[in-house]
Design a protein around this motif. Structure first.
Motif, PDB file in Angstrom:
ATOM      1  N   SER A  79      28.176  33.131  53.348  1.00  0.00           N
ATOM      2  CA  SER A  79      29.091  33.801  51.911  1.00  0.00           C
ATOM      3  C   SER A  79      28.925  32.896  50.706  1.00  0.00           C
ATOM      4  CB  SER A  79      30.148  33.338  52.723  1.00  0.00           C
ATOM      5  OG  SER A  79      30.198  32.162  52.858  1.00  0.00           O
ATOM      6  N   SER A  80      27.647  31.944  51.096  1.00  0.00           N
ATOM      7  CA  SER A  80      27.558  31.434  49.929  1.00  0.00           C
ATOM      8  C   SER A  80      25.704  31.460  49.624  1.00  0.00           C
ATOM      9  CB  SER A  80      27.875  30.083  50.226  1.00  0.00           C
ATOM     10  OG  SER A  80      27.021  29.046  50.878  1.00  0.00           O
ATOM     11  N   THR A 116      27.675  33.218  44.806  1.00  0.00           N
ATOM     12  CA  THR A 116      28.174  33.792  45.869  1.00  0.00           C
ATOM     13  C   THR A 116      28.516  34.984  46.457  1.00  0.00           C
ATOM     14  OG1 THR A 116      29.744  33.447  46.030  1.00  0.00           O
ATOM     15  CG2 THR A 116      28.644  31.231  45.809  1.00  0.00           C
ATOM     16  N   LYS A 118      31.058  35.695  47.788  1.00  0.00           N
ATOM     17  CA  LYS A 118      32.192  36.029  47.211  1.00  0.00           C
ATOM     18  C   LYS A 118      32.630  36.003  45.614  1.00  0.00           C
ATOM     19  CE  LYS A 118      34.175  33.916  50.527  1.00  0.00           C
ATOM     20  NZ  LYS A 118      34.963  34.456  51.726  1.00  0.00           N
ATOM     21  N   TYR A 122      34.984  39.328  44.692  1.00  0.00           N
ATOM     22  CA  TYR A 122      36.227  39.178  43.364  1.00  0.00           C
ATOM     23  C   TYR A 122      36.467  40.234  42.171  1.00  0.00           C
ATOM     24  CZ  TYR A 122      39.110  37.276  39.721  1.00  0.00           C
ATOM     25  OH  TYR A 122      40.271  37.071  38.120  1.00  0.00           O
ATOM     26  N   CYS A 194      41.258  40.883  47.519  1.00  0.00           N
ATOM     27  CA  CYS A 194      39.621  39.821  47.053  1.00  0.00           C
ATOM     28  C   CYS A 194      39.673  39.395  45.690  1.00  0.00           C
ATOM     29  CB  CYS A 194      39.339  41.133  46.994  1.00  0.00           C
ATOM     30  SG  CYS A 194      38.830  42.823  47.335  1.00  0.00           S
ATOM     31  N   PRO A 199      37.843  31.309  46.383  1.00  0.00           N
ATOM     32  CA  PRO A 199      37.090  31.911  46.876  1.00  0.00           C
ATOM     33  C   PRO A 199      36.874  32.320  48.686  1.00  0.00           C
ATOM     34  CG  PRO A 199      36.159  30.098  46.016  1.00  0.00           C
ATOM     35  CD  PRO A 199      37.369  29.868  45.753  1.00  0.00           C
ATOM     36  N   GLU A 200      37.310  30.802  49.402  1.00  0.00           N
ATOM     37  CA  GLU A 200      37.321  30.571  50.723  1.00  0.00           C
ATOM     38  C   GLU A 200      37.947  31.196  51.385  1.00  0.00           C
ATOM     39  OE1 GLU A 200      35.352  29.680  52.562  1.00  0.00           O
ATOM     40  OE2 GLU A 200      33.693  28.888  50.684  1.00  0.00           O
ATOM     41  N   ARG A 202      38.787  34.261  49.825  1.00  0.00           N
ATOM     42  CA  ARG A 202      38.714  35.994  49.352  1.00  0.00           C
ATOM     43  C   ARG A 202      38.801  36.425  51.150  1.00  0.00           C
ATOM     44  NH1 ARG A 202      35.544  34.848  44.472  1.00  0.00           N
ATOM     45  NH2 ARG A 202      37.756  33.409  43.127  1.00  0.00           N
ATOM     46  N   ARG A 204      35.638  38.748  54.067  1.00  0.00           N
ATOM     47  CA  ARG A 204      34.440  39.120  53.693  1.00  0.00           C
ATOM     48  C   ARG A 204      34.556  40.240  53.082  1.00  0.00           C
ATOM     49  NH1 ARG A 204      31.903  38.323  59.867  1.00  0.00           N
ATOM     50  NH2 ARG A 204      29.679  39.614  58.645  1.00  0.00           N
TER      51      ARG A 204
END
Length: 217
Positions: A79-80, A116, A118, A122, A194, A199-200, A202, A204
């Motif tokens: 994710s990052s 990332t 994320k 978004y 989303c 961000p954590e 949101r 996957r």
């Protein structure tokens, strides 16, 4: 030639709810593949309507991977970390207008930040909100501001918090499709997840795609 997706103005005025949902689902599946199933776990980095191309059946195709800008980002968290595919690198001054950043996650606008997955989630959420509301987060001096919102995410989130009628937030074209109301509401909730500021929080992209697949089935 596959035309770019245009969510407000004349090109989208004839898009039915089923077509918009198909575009959302296809885009989510494509991003989920980039994030989860590709040989390397990629980050696109520049998801916006002009980078979503539609074929004659309105099936979406994600474009502008910018392979010449491909870089490797170290780290084990998918994710990052992963490959970065997309527009200008985050630590370079963009030559595009500032309004393009309305599709970018808040943390993506910080100079020097590393891309990332994320970010993509978004940006996809903003595109989904645009599909649902018919309003663009971009401000253009050449078009009427009556269908544009400086911060579409905040506008929609405030609407839900204040229990504004769905009819005041959804694209008026979709109001003609009475059967779509419940599906549109479900899609709004996916978009809001989303576009969480943290961000954590949101989901996957795989989860996003799965939730959208449940709508209308």
């Amino acid at each position: 030639m596959v035309p770019p997706l245009k969510l407000n103005g004349q090109p989208s005025s004839s898009l039915s709810w089923s077509t918009r949902l198909r575009i959302a689902k296809g885009t989510a599946r494509g991003l989920a593949y980039l994030h989860e199933c590709s040989p390397r776990k990629f980050v696109h980095g520049d998801i916006k309507p002009s980078n979503i191309l539609l074929d004659s059946d309105f099936q979406p195709h994600i474009s502008d991977f910018g392979l010449n800008r491909l870089i490797t980002i170290t780290g084990n968290n998918p994710s990052s970390s992963g490959g970065f595919i997309g527009g200008a690198l985050p630590y370079l001054k963009s030559v595009q207008s500032e309004r393009t950043n309305n599709y970018k996650a808040p943390e993506a606008r910080v100079p020097g930040s590393k891309p990332t997955q994320k970010w993509d989630i978004y940006s996809f959420g903003v595109v989904l909100l645009e599909l649902l509301s018919g309003k663009s987060p971009e401000l253009s001096p050449t078009t009427s501001t009556s269908i544009e919102v400086p911060d579409l995410v905040k506008w929609v989130r405030k609407g839900f918090e204040e229990e504004v009628p769905l009819s005041d937030m959804v694209d008026p074209v979709l109001l003609q499709e009475v059967h779509a109301k419940k599906e549109v509401l479900a899609a709004f909730h996916v978009a809001l997840a989303c576009t969480e500021a943290d961000p954590e929080v949101r989901p996957r992209m795989k989860t996003v795609a799965e939730n959208l697949e449940k709508i209308g089935t």
